[in-house]
Design an enzyme around this catalytic site. Structure first.
Site, PDB file in Angstrom:
ATOM      1  N   ASP A  10       0.865  -1.187   0.000  1.00 15.67           N
ATOM      2  CA  ASP A  10       0.000   0.000   0.000  1.00 15.67           C
ATOM      3  C   ASP A  10       0.896   1.230   0.000  1.00 15.67           C
ATOM      4  OD1 ASP A  10      -3.128   0.814   1.059  1.00 15.67           O
ATOM      5  OD2 ASP A  10      -1.538   2.288   1.373  1.00 15.67           O
ATOM      6  N   ASP A 110      -4.014   2.492  -4.860  1.00 18.11           N
ATOM      7  CA  ASP A 110      -2.676   2.462  -4.243  1.00 18.11           C
ATOM      8  C   ASP A 110      -2.369   1.158  -3.512  1.00 18.11           C
ATOM      9  OD1 ASP A 110      -4.021   2.701  -1.775  1.00 18.11           O
ATOM     10  OD2 ASP A 110      -2.479   4.027  -0.973  1.00 18.11           O
ATOM     11  N   GLU A 111      -3.086   0.097  -3.853  1.00 25.20           N
ATOM     12  CA  GLU A 111      -3.007  -1.095  -3.018  1.00 25.20           C
ATOM     13  C   GLU A 111      -3.149  -2.369  -3.839  1.00 25.20           C
ATOM     14  OE1 GLU A 111      -5.792  -0.366   0.070  1.00 25.20           O
ATOM     15  OE2 GLU A 111      -5.912  -2.492   0.585  1.00 25.20           O
TER      16      GLU A 111
END
Ligand code: DCP
Ligand code: MG
Ligand code: MG
Length: 365
Positions: A10, A110-111
């Site tokens: 992340d 973002d992960e």
């Protein structure tokens, strides 16, 4: 299921860190990335902020005005979110991550989860080395930090990645999993929101250790089979959800807030035009046409209405999308007689246009 090695990556304070990358002079100041509602002034919410701003209590989702209040005595920077830019950075980071995984699952901008069982031959030390290598690669290519968790399943990997943010690597071996989560509050378990937390508290369950000791049948009767089982197993360090490649998108949508609540089609139409233009360009640039169109409205009393239409042959022009959307909206307005606060359009039943994709890939890679 055989023992797995799962990694969760992340990016740290992602939107705000992207802003720091393109403007390094922001690095020492509190930075708040905002999503303005379009109603003028400070109306809108904080999308994210860097860690300097978080020290003053700024949090994702809070009203922009509240963040300004918290930072009133500091030289802070408030920026409008630039989602296209963050998407572009995200796409490049995901391409780095994908190369290192046996199975790759992109979860959000973002992960991502990486199943690295084969790649590491089940060896946790090798997984830690791989994590450090991935961090270096992302830093060299994009100047971004991330946090990485490694564990025997997705739940443990995610909790591990949250554990030492920012810029951390946390390794939890299978025999450490139960002990690692035991002390934590139940809401640290992915999927436990405010409502579930409250019900658990009423049952006297505060920590994950308390949850692990519950009678599974009792949890199932309270939360249903799926959530009940999940909670019981996860609290005991078990989760067999596989890391899986995400399929192609199934729909595209966009919703906007009107500058002023309205019930007049002539007023609302211009928002629909703009949404359709934007949606159509996204859908077609990714090489899709679509058979279903839906409109959604949120009224001034926050109730939601939808209308949709499905066609036998795909629609493939902006004009067609706009005219179907406008027709659905006029019908909805006539039938519901409500004042509209937000309006949105969704296209689904996507069909891939052959040939288009390669051209797009060529142009954008
Ligand atoms: N985001 C948002 N609104 C929210 C939560 C998140 O717009 N309520 C956006 C902005 C974030 C991005 O999604 O940068 C990623 O969300 P994360 O939850 O991973 O949060 P950050 O990356 O910002 O911070 P962290 O360092 O805690 O991961
Ligand atoms: Mg993040
Ligand atoms: Mg995230």
């Amino acid at each position: 299921m055989p023992e797995r090695v799962v990694m969760q990556v992340d990016l740290d304070y992602f939107y705000a860190q992207c802003e720091e990358v393109r403007n390094p002079s922001l690095r020492n100041k509190p930075v708040v990335v905002c999503i303005y509602s379009g109603r003028g002034g400070d109306s809108g919410a904080v999308s994210t902020s860097n860690y300097a701003a978080r020290r003053y209590g700024v949090r994702s989702g809070m009203p922009i005005a509240r963040a300004k209040q918290l930072l009133r005595n500091v030289e802070a920077v408030f920026l409008k979110a630039d989602l296209d830019y963050y998407d572009e950075v995200s796409r490049r980071v995901m391409n780095i991550l994908r190369k290192h995984a046996d199975i790759f699952e992109e979860v959000s901008v973002d992960e991502a989860y990486l199943d690295v069982t084969e790649k590491t031959k089940g060896d946790y030390e090798a997984a830690k080395e791989l994590a450090l290598k991935i961090k270096t690669e992302i830093m060299e290519a994009e100047n971004l930090t991330c946090s990485i968790g490694i564990g025997p399943n997705k739940v443990i990997a995610k909790m591990a990645s949250d554990y030492q943010k920012p810029n951390g690597v946390t390794l939890i071996r299978p025999d450490e999993a139960v002990g690692f989560i035991a002390e934590l509050s139940v809401d640290k378990l992915p999927g436990v929101g405010a409502k579930t937390k409250q019900i658990l508290e009423e049952m006297g369950v505060k920590t994950i250790r308390d949850l692990a000791k519950q009678d599974p049948q009792k949890l199932i009767s309270r939360f249903g089979l799926k959530l009940g089982n999940y909670l019981y197993n996860a609290a005991n360090g078990r989760n067999d959800e596989p890391v899986k490649e995400r399929l192609e998108p199934t729909q595209f949508s966009r919703i906007v807030t009107l500058k002023q609540d309205s019930q007049r089609i002539e007023e609302i139409e211009k928002y629909v035009d703009e949404i359709c233009r934007d949606l159509y360009s996204r859908v077609s640039s990714q090489g899709y046409v679509f058979k279903s169109v839906g409109v959604i409205t949120v009224s001034d009393s926050l109730s939601t209405c939808t209308r949709s239409a499905t066609y036998e042959h795909p629609l493939d022009s902006y004009e067609a999308l706009r005219s179907v959307s406008t027709a659905l909206l006029s019908r909805l307005l006539e039938e519901e007689k409500i004042k509209i606060r937000r309006v949105g359009v969704r296209v689904s039943d996507l069909v891939k246009k052959r040939g288009q994709r390669t051209l797009y890939d060529f142009l954008t890679s």
